[in-house]
Write an enzyme that holds these catalytic residues in place. Structure first.
Site, short mmCIF file in Angstrom:
data_model
loop_
_atom_site.label_atom_id
_atom_site.label_comp_id
_atom_site.label_asym_id
_atom_site.label_seq_id
_atom_site.Cartn_x
_atom_site.Cartn_y
_atom_site.Cartn_z
CE LYS A 189 -3.90 -4.23 -2.39
NZ LYS A 189 -2.98 -3.18 -2.02
CG HIS A 244 2.76 -5.64 -3.21
ND1 HIS A 244 2.34 -6.80 -2.62
CD2 HIS A 244 1.97 -4.67 -2.70
CE1 HIS A 244 1.37 -6.54 -1.78
NE2 HIS A 244 1.11 -5.26 -1.82
#
Ligand code: DOR
Ligand code: ZN
Length: 335
Positions: free
Chosen positions: A95, A168
């Protein structure tokens, strides 16, 4: 009426650690067969030992459920081949956070010098490790994600074998970028399918709906709904359920994050049913993620029914979305 889901997956989840982990992890493991666990702890997950120890802590608190945590590392441009190879199948993704863009991201990447990131991204391409990105610049808050799209595109073109997941997503621009690069994918949260900035700040300020990226305009939400409801093969559900204690949300410096884990499947069932798209829910909450991450989840059958769920006011110190309200669907049984 019932809906049956096979092995639902949440491909973007914050579980935190210690007491908070104990409260929130079972709320996901109850209804999901697996989740991609974000590494933004303090300090972040950046070694094999830390990753394995965190995985063990998660497995300990979720031991009563069929649940697999898919673990991630916090991106550093110093990771080399031997280091990443040593993780083997323990590592599901890395990430990348721009420095300081959100909760616990201070150690993230500054400046996006692709040349500087290249050696690690090359190794990730070679080893087939997906790159998950929190794609926001430090520009004006409503424009941050759209401004980041050219960076996504630059990375996608420069590393065509690297699977890049735009995490997202909240804008029409991000949805459109999916079509331009074979190796771009996206997660979509529950809350970004439901709210716009108006819900957060259009009336009284609602801190429990404040998150990063901030919810955008109605046409952005509609673009997200379109790809989610049609279960576009490049999008998957990632709740970004991000617990913070009530005092950190209801304060003059409100922490970013919406907590949706315990009600996510029930609310998704309600939305997909209302929009006559229930046939696509299985793809959105599981099948697309299996294909994108090339995973076979643990077998778990979740039956939902059109019987209302009353959302509690709090889970420990955490206030969920829809606290004290009712959702028209609920979980009936889990096998
Ligand atoms: O709202 C958010 N909360 N967005 C993020 O990217 C991080 C998350 C958190 O960790 O609280
Ligand atoms: Zn997140």
């Amino acid at each position: 009426m019932t809906i049956e889901l096979n092995s639902p997956l949440d491909m973007h989840l914050h579980l935190r650690d210690h007491e908070m982990l104990n409260v929130v992890a079972p709320l996901t493991s109850h209804s999901f067969a697996g989740a991609l666990i974000m590494p933004n702890l303090v300090p972040p997950i950046e070694t094999l030992d830390a990753l394995l120890a965190y995985k063990e802590r998660i497995l300990t608190v979720t031991k009563n459920d069929i649940f697999k945590p898919y673990m991630t590392l916090f991106f550093r441009d110093s990771y080399d081949y031997d280091f990443l190879k040593s993780f083997g199948s323990e590592l599901s993704a890395i990430k990348l956070y721009p420095a300081g863009i959100t909760t616990n991201s201070e150690g993230g990447v500054s400046g996006f010098d692709v040349k500087k990131l290249s050696p690690t991204l090359e190794v990730m391409s070679e080893l087939g490790i997906p790159l998950c990105i929190h794609g926001e610049t430090n520009g004006f808050v409503m424009d941050r994600e759209a401004q980041f799209v050219p960076i996504y595109e630059k990375l996608a073109s420069a590393f065509p074998r690297l699977n890049i997941i735009m995490e997202h997503i909240t804008t029409k621009e991000s949805v459109e970028a999916l079509e331009r690069h074979e190796n771009l994918y996206a997660t979509i949260t529950l809350h970004h399918l439901l709210i716009t900035l108006d819900d957060v700040a259009g009336g009284m300020l609602r801190p429990h709906l404040f998150c990063k990226p901030i919810a955008k305009r109605p046409h952005d939400r509609d673009a997200l709904l379109d790809v989610a409801l049609s279960a576009h093969p490049k999008v998957m559900f990632g709740s970004d359920s991000a617990p913070h204690p009530k005092h950190a949300k209801e304060s003059c410096g409100c922490a970013a994050g919406v907590f949706t884990a315990p009600l996510a499947l029930a609310k998704l069932a309600e939305i997909f049913m209302e929009k006559s798209s229930v046939a696509n829910l299985q793809k959105f909450v599981s099948d697309n993620a299996r294909a994108i991450y090339n995973i076979t989840p643990l077998s778990k059958k979740v039956i939902l029914e059109d019987n209302p769920m009353n959302v509690p006011h709090n889970y420990g110190e955490v206030v969920p979305m829809y606290a004290g309200e009712s959702i028209s669907w609920s979980i009936k049984s889990i096998e």
